[in-house]
Write a protein that holds these residues in place. Sequence first.
Motif, PDB file in Angstrom:
ATOM      1  N   PRO A  82       0.740  -1.177   0.028  1.00 54.33           N
ATOM      2  CA  PRO A  82      -0.119   0.083   0.063  1.00 54.33           C
ATOM      3  C   PRO A  82       0.835   1.254   0.057  1.00 54.33           C
ATOM      4  O   PRO A  82       1.940   1.367   0.241  1.00 54.33           O
ATOM      5  CB  PRO A  82      -0.836  -0.147   1.454  1.00 54.33           C
ATOM      6  N   ALA A  83       0.128   2.438  -0.098  1.00 54.22           N
ATOM      7  CA  ALA A  83       0.807   3.747   0.076  1.00 54.22           C
ATOM      8  C   ALA A  83       1.161   3.993   1.492  1.00 54.22           C
ATOM      9  O   ALA A  83       0.362   3.581   2.375  1.00 54.22           O
ATOM     10  CB  ALA A  83      -0.200   4.787  -0.547  1.00 54.22           C
ATOM     11  N   PRO A  84       2.370   4.509   1.649  1.00 54.79           N
ATOM     12  CA  PRO A  84       2.564   5.038   3.139  1.00 54.79           C
ATOM     13  C   PRO A  84       1.487   5.819   3.730  1.00 54.79           C
ATOM     14  O   PRO A  84       0.819   6.593   3.046  1.00 54.79           O
ATOM     15  CB  PRO A  84       3.861   5.912   3.009  1.00 54.79           C
ATOM     16  N   GLY A  85       0.902   5.248   5.012  1.00 54.82           N
ATOM     17  CA  GLY A  85      -0.302   5.966   5.570  1.00 54.82           C
ATOM     18  C   GLY A  85      -1.256   5.585   5.321  1.00 54.82           C
ATOM     19  O   GLY A  85      -2.431   5.907   5.782  1.00 54.82           O
TER      20      GLY A  85
ATOM     21  N   ILE B 271       3.077   4.358  10.936  1.00 51.79           N
ATOM     22  CA  ILE B 271       3.090   5.590   9.924  1.00 51.79           C
ATOM     23  C   ILE B 271       4.194   6.399   9.892  1.00 51.79           C
ATOM     24  O   ILE B 271       4.656   7.193   8.859  1.00 51.79           O
ATOM     25  CB  ILE B 271       1.697   6.338   9.915  1.00 51.79           C
ATOM     26  N   THR B 272       4.832   6.741  11.018  1.00 58.82           N
ATOM     27  CA  THR B 272       6.116   7.346  11.080  1.00 58.82           C
ATOM     28  C   THR B 272       7.181   6.590  10.453  1.00 58.82           C
ATOM     29  O   THR B 272       7.842   7.364   9.739  1.00 58.82           O
ATOM     30  CB  THR B 272       6.536   7.464  12.854  1.00 58.82           C
TER      31      THR B 272
ATOM     32  N   LEU C  80      11.186   0.867  19.750  1.00 60.41           N
ATOM     33  CA  LEU C  80       9.565   0.927  19.561  1.00 60.41           C
ATOM     34  C   LEU C  80       9.480   2.356  20.046  1.00 60.41           C
ATOM     35  O   LEU C  80       8.557   2.585  21.110  1.00 60.41           O
ATOM     36  CB  LEU C  80       8.748  -0.013  20.109  1.00 60.41           C
ATOM     37  N   THR C  81      10.035   3.414  19.595  1.00 67.62           N
ATOM     38  CA  THR C  81       9.691   4.842  19.732  1.00 67.62           C
ATOM     39  C   THR C  81       9.564   5.688  18.416  1.00 67.62           C
ATOM     40  O   THR C  81      10.083   5.048  17.230  1.00 67.62           O
ATOM     41  CB  THR C  81      10.843   5.560  20.585  1.00 67.62           C
ATOM     42  N   VAL C  82       8.911   6.668  18.555  1.00 66.71           N
ATOM     43  CA  VAL C  82       8.761   7.478  17.332  1.00 66.71           C
ATOM     44  C   VAL C  82      10.049   7.759  16.884  1.00 66.71           C
ATOM     45  O   VAL C  82      10.295   7.583  15.383  1.00 66.71           O
ATOM     46  CB  VAL C  82       7.885   8.751  17.823  1.00 66.71           C
ATOM     47  N   ASP C  83      11.052   8.047  17.489  1.00 65.26           N
ATOM     48  CA  ASP C  83      12.411   8.293  16.963  1.00 65.26           C
ATOM     49  C   ASP C  83      12.888   7.176  16.252  1.00 65.26           C
ATOM     50  O   ASP C  83      13.855   6.965  15.103  1.00 65.26           O
ATOM     51  CB  ASP C  83      13.448   8.911  17.984  1.00 65.26           C
ATOM     52  N   GLY C  84      12.877   5.968  16.830  1.00 61.56           N
ATOM     53  CA  GLY C  84      13.125   4.667  16.451  1.00 61.56           C
ATOM     54  C   GLY C  84      12.594   4.370  15.138  1.00 61.56           C
ATOM     55  O   GLY C  84      13.216   3.858  14.088  1.00 61.56           O
ATOM     56  N   ALA C  85      11.185   4.494  15.154  1.00 62.28           N
ATOM     57  CA  ALA C  85      10.553   4.474  13.898  1.00 62.28           C
ATOM     58  C   ALA C  85      10.897   5.243  12.646  1.00 62.28           C
ATOM     59  O   ALA C  85      11.139   4.640  11.543  1.00 62.28           O
ATOM     60  CB  ALA C  85       8.761   4.556  13.756  1.00 62.28           C
ATOM     61  N   HIS C  86      11.241   6.491  12.941  1.00 61.54           N
ATOM     62  CA  HIS C  86      11.720   7.257  12.142  1.00 61.54           C
ATOM     63  C   HIS C  86      13.006   7.017  11.553  1.00 61.54           C
ATOM     64  O   HIS C  86      13.440   6.996  10.305  1.00 61.54           O
ATOM     65  CB  HIS C  86      11.707   8.752  12.532  1.00 61.54           C
TER      66      HIS C  86
END
Length: 324
Positions: free
Chosen positions: A207-210, A244-245, A297-303
């Motif tokens: 799929p598309a991101p998001g 999604i991040t 499993l943090t937003v920074d880690g996902a980014h």
Amino acid sequence: MSAERFTIGTRGSALATTQTGNVAAQLHEISQVPYDTVLVKTEGDVTTGPLSQLGGTGVFAAALRQALYEGNCDLAVHSLKDLPTTQPEGLVIAATPKRADVRDALCARDGLFLAELPEGATVGTGSPRRAAQVLAFRPDLKIVDIRGNVGTRLGRVKGSPAQKDDGGVGRTAQGDLDAVILAAAGLERLGLESHITEYLDPEIMLPAPGQGSLAVEVRTGGSGHPSVDAALETMDDGDTRLAITAERALLARLEAGCAAPIGALATVHGEVLVLDSVACRPDGTDTMRRSATTQTLTVDGAHALGVALAEQLLREGAADLAGL
């Protein structure tokens, strides 16, 4: 209950108003604050022509964001895949509710699956990502670029009971295609899942991101209603936010938008975030699939995961392949 009210902005399409209505109702249920809906017309709703040529991912978001900036609404609800990856100063995504079905859906005549469509069958989509992945799986098919609301697109399928909406009158013949591809989440939110003949496995079509996710955006200082801000925190889904991040970080590092044949899907499996990606030649003759994982499993880690996988794709030639 307080006499205050919050205002929530939306595009005017059936899908947008349905999505916004669902979010508003949830926020009201949690916060007990009543609300009013503000309809905002966007460039993507009034401009004709291929979506890939209408200014990229932000074509549906700019007017809604302007309404937020100007205080014409307190919140705006977006389909996350329609948002540019660069977050504008002064606005913040306050909540990403639990993600719906991420898959693309085939809506074909006679209940056919993608593998069962006759040779040379016509398939409608406005997405270069979908077109490239369909052609990678079935190079004999003919892709037809289509626009319009969900009802208009469904009406293009031979034998479809879908009625043409006002935006399509006189523009295109109805029943002229063998199939169309749409996001499963949108069809399900509109109660139109009976039109789906096959949910396309991400192994065939990433799929598309998001995709399948919503974004509730507010000004940086909040909605102006403390109870609503608290409700937004409750509504925000942690796994969805991580996924999604990662997907949007990958897209941003590739400097790609909705006109690029790029797919991405992140999922949380226990203590691991898995990110799958694909870059395609627009005609589907070559694809590059790569995956990466992180236990951060943090937003920074996902980014960081999204950026790292994008850099791997770039090192291995994804930009030339996908025409980025």
